[in-house]
Every structure is written in structure tokens, then in C-alpha cells.
Scaffold this active site. Structure first.
Site, PDB file in Angstrom:
ATOM      1  N   GLU A   1      49.606 -73.083  85.784  1.00  0.00           N
ATOM      2  CA  GLU A   1      50.761 -73.469  84.970  1.00  0.00           C
ATOM      3  C   GLU A   1      51.918 -72.537  85.298  1.00  0.00           C
ATOM      4  OE1 GLU A   1      52.194 -74.189  80.386  1.00  0.00           O
ATOM      5  OE2 GLU A   1      50.453 -72.944  80.760  1.00  0.00           O
TER       6      GLU A   1
ATOM      7  N   GLY B   1      45.667 -67.386  77.810  1.00  0.00           N
ATOM      8  CA  GLY B   1      46.476 -66.172  77.860  1.00  0.00           C
ATOM      9  C   GLY B   1      47.332 -66.109  79.108  1.00  0.00           C
TER      10      GLY B   1
ATOM     11  N   HIS C   1      42.749 -72.275  81.925  1.00  0.00           N
ATOM     12  CA  HIS C   1      44.196 -72.349  82.131  1.00  0.00           C
ATOM     13  C   HIS C   1      44.515 -71.735  83.495  1.00  0.00           C
ATOM     14  CE1 HIS C   1      44.403 -72.827  77.751  1.00  0.00           C
ATOM     15  NE2 HIS C   1      45.654 -73.205  77.897  1.00  0.00           N
TER      16      HIS C   1
ATOM     17  N   HIS D   1      46.069 -76.107  70.939  1.00  0.00           N
ATOM     18  CA  HIS D   1      45.624 -74.809  70.438  1.00  0.00           C
ATOM     19  C   HIS D   1      45.734 -74.782  68.923  1.00  0.00           C
ATOM     20  CE1 HIS D   1      45.518 -72.486  74.321  1.00  0.00           C
ATOM     21  NE2 HIS D   1      46.107 -73.614  74.683  1.00  0.00           N
TER      22      HIS D   1
ATOM     23  N   ASP E   1      45.846 -72.290  66.932  1.00  0.00           N
ATOM     24  CA  ASP E   1      46.816 -71.309  66.428  1.00  0.00           C
ATOM     25  C   ASP E   1      48.242 -71.645  66.855  1.00  0.00           C
ATOM     26  OD1 ASP E   1      46.109 -70.785  69.024  1.00  0.00           O
ATOM     27  OD2 ASP E   1      45.482 -68.721  68.688  1.00  0.00           O
TER      28      ASP E   1
ATOM     29  N   HIS F   1      43.900 -81.043  74.860  1.00  0.00           N
ATOM     30  CA  HIS F   1      44.433 -79.692  75.069  1.00  0.00           C
ATOM     31  C   HIS F   1      45.417 -79.371  73.962  1.00  0.00           C
ATOM     32  CE1 HIS F   1      45.354 -76.381  78.120  1.00  0.00           C
ATOM     33  NE2 HIS F   1      45.914 -76.051  76.964  1.00  0.00           N
TER      34      HIS F   1
HETATM   35 ZN   LIG Z   1      46.761 -74.278  76.579  1.00  0.00          ZN
END
Ligand SMILES: [Zn+2]
Length: 327
Positions: free
Chosen positions: A217, A184, A214, A17, A19, A15
């Protein structure tokens, strides 16, 4: 900033990202080259502004991207370079297998509605972004000896992109892409039911595309349930709030759901049982739940030091369990 090795064993990272793992120097380079204003002139200043030294709310966290994504998005050269440099970084951290995720649409400036980051319309489509990222990752794989796969993200607030995301997953299955994700702001009410997302995940099931979402969280356990029951996810990033719903938690334990969970900073060499026994100060509800969730280690994203958006899976998993590593 000095990078401290998380631990000295070979690592699998599931996991992270793309960016969120860009070198500040690379952002500055392309900002200058492309005449795009940045909030700092040195890598250190930039790191201080866009890095995080304390946990942020998800919207605050996402707003960090506004600062630097314009320097990278829309540039073929910049996108290939961040993919290549990402693999180099992971090799230095001792990662042997990594699945890196990103939204193709957030790096494009053509055939994307709306065009992100206030870019002018250009000619770089989400489709070509996936091709270019794949090239950079493959070159990095060859040069640095890390096995790299990628995951394409749908964005909660842009369900109109999701059907294309799943089509790109299918098209680029042999060009590093192994799964679809939904990323997002997961607090957007009802976003798991947006038709674009639902249809994309249905198509993923039909086409044998692996799925992660996702959820849980910053959102309640209900969103985890939606991810499992409606979107048919095979993994959860990060799923902490599952613990608020004991029945759901027990069910997912029985089903061997993979939670992409981060541990607290500084934990080294945790097994999956130790992760949950020791708990995570940032997520106290994880405490006291022994031996259940799959454990991951904390972020080492270059920009996002305290970010939950990167986690190492430790060695305590069964490599024969299909969901442990999406292939
Ligand atoms: Zn993530």
C-alpha cells in the site's frame, strides 16, 4: 456527517479495522466516563479532528489513533460496546458478511509490552480482549443479522506480540476468529523478516490459520513479495504497488491472489474488472490494468472516511474460491 449508502446490494466486507470504525459519540462517552482528555467536546468536532477528508501518509494516519484510543483501550465495557456497535453499523450499510480486524494488544493494558497509549497498567490482557470483542460481535450478529468474523492483527513495529497473536487465533477459532493479519507501518525496513512475525506466520501455516498481510500500500512491490513468499499470505491488503513488478503481478494473477483493494470514492457497484480498468485516482498505477485484481469498494468507516482501511468486496467474486472469503 451523513452516510451515503455505497450501493444497495447486500455486501461482503473483508477489510475493515474495528478501531477505525468507532462512533465518535462512543469515544466521547468513554472519554468523559473515564476522565480521559479528548481533543473535542462534540461528536462533530471529534469527527473533524480524527476523521480524514484527504489522504494521509500512513504514519499521519496512524497518529490519529493517539487521539481516541486511550478512551477505549483498557475498558471491558467500551471494547464490548464498540464491537457490538460495529455490527449495528454494518447492518445499516447492508453488509451481510464482514471480517473485522484489530490488534488485541492495542486494546489491552496488562501483559502487553509496552502498554499502549500511555495507559497505566491494568488487568485487561490481550487474551481477554479477544474474548470480549468476540462477545460483542456475537451479540451484534444475533441482534442485527450480520454474519461476523474477526481477524487478529500483528503490528509491524511490535514483533514481540506476534507469537501471542497466532496463539490467540488458535484459541479463539470458534469465537469468531478466522485469520491472522500483519498491520501497521509497512515501510519499516525489513519488518516482514522480523523473527516474531516470521515465526507467527509459520505457526499459522502449521495450524491451518488463514493469513492476510498489509503490503504494497505504502511500501514497494518487494514487500508484497515478502508477504507472499516469506509470510505465505493468502490475501493482500492492499497490494497496489504489486503493479511496479510485472513478473510478480502476473504471477499473483495466475495464483488468484486476493487483493483487498479499495476503489475511488463514489464508485458504486463495481465489478472486479471495472475496478482496475477505471483505476483509482489515489493509486494511479492501478490504472490501465484490466480485469485482474479483486475489486473492493471504498471506505465507509465512520471515523476514517477516506481511509483505505476499509473496503467492500463487490458481488463479482466466485464464492467457491476459498481465498475469496477467509472462513
Ligand atoms: Zn487495513
Amino acid at each position: 456527517m451523513t452516510q451515503r449508502p455505497t450501493f444497495d446490494k447486500p455486501k461482503v466486507e473483508l477489510h475493515v479495522h474495528l478501531d477505525g470504525a468507532i462512533k465518535p459519540e462512543t469515544i466521547l462517552y468513554y472519554g468523559r466516563k473515564r476522565g480521559i482528555a479528548l481533543p473535542a467536546n462534540t461528536a462533530e468536532e471529534l469527527q473533524n479532528i480524527i476523521g480524514m477528508d484527504k489522504p494521509l501518509s500512513l504514519p499521519e494516519f496512524l497518529s490519529k489513533f493517539d487521539y481516541y484510543m486511550p478512551a477505549i483501550a483498557g475498558s471491558r465495557e467500551a471494547i464490548k460496546r464498540i464491537a457490538y456497535e460495529f455490527v449495528e453499523m454494518k447492518a445499516k450499510e447492508g453488509v451481510v458478511y464482514v471480517e473485522v480486524r484489530y490488534s488485541p494488544h492495542l486494546l489491552a493494558n496488562s501483559k502487553v509490552e509496552p502498554i499502549p497509549w500511555n495507559q497505566a497498567e491494568g488487568d485487561l490482557t490481550p487474551d481477554e480482549v479477544v474474548d470480549i470483542v468476540g462477545q460483542g460481535l456475537k451479540e451484534g450478529e444475533q441482534d442485527f443479522g450480520v454474519k461476523v468474523r474477526s481477524i487478529l492483527c500483528c503490528m509491524r513495529h511490535q514483533p514481540n506480540w506476534s507469537l501471542e497473536v497466532v496463539e490467540l487465533c488458535k484459541k479463539y477459532q470458534h469465537h469468531t476468529v478466522v485469520a491472522i493479519d500483519l498491520a501497521g507501518d509497512e515501510t519499516i525496513k525489513g519488518s516482514s523478516y522480523f523473527p516474531g512475525h516470521v515465526e507467527a506466520y509459520e505457526e499459522a501455516v502449521r495450524s491451518g490459520i488463514h493469513r492476510t498481510v498489509h503490503a504494497g500500500e505504502s511500501s514497494p512491490a518487494e514487500v508484497v513479495r515478502e508477504a507472499v513468499d516469506t509470510l505465505k499470505t493468502e490475501r493482500l491488503g492492499h497490494g497496489y504497488h504489486t503493479l511496479e513488478d510485472e513478473a510478480l503481478y502476473n504471477r499473483l494473477r495466475q495464483e488468484n491472489m486476493h487483493f483487498e483493494v479499495r476503489g475511488p470514492s463514489g464508485f458504486v457497484g463495481l465489478s472486479h474488472t471495472e475496478t482496475s480498468k477505471n483505476g483509482d485516482p489515489g493509486h494511479p498505477r492501478v490504472q490501465g490494468q484490466g480485469g485482474t485484481a479483486w475489486g473492493c469498494l471504498p471506505a465507509t468507516n465512520l471515523l476514517l472516511q477516506v481511509c483505505p482501511w476499509s473496503s467492500y468486496l463487490t458481488g463479482a467474486w466466485n464464492p467457491n474460491t476459498e481465498h475469496a472469503v477467509i472462513r
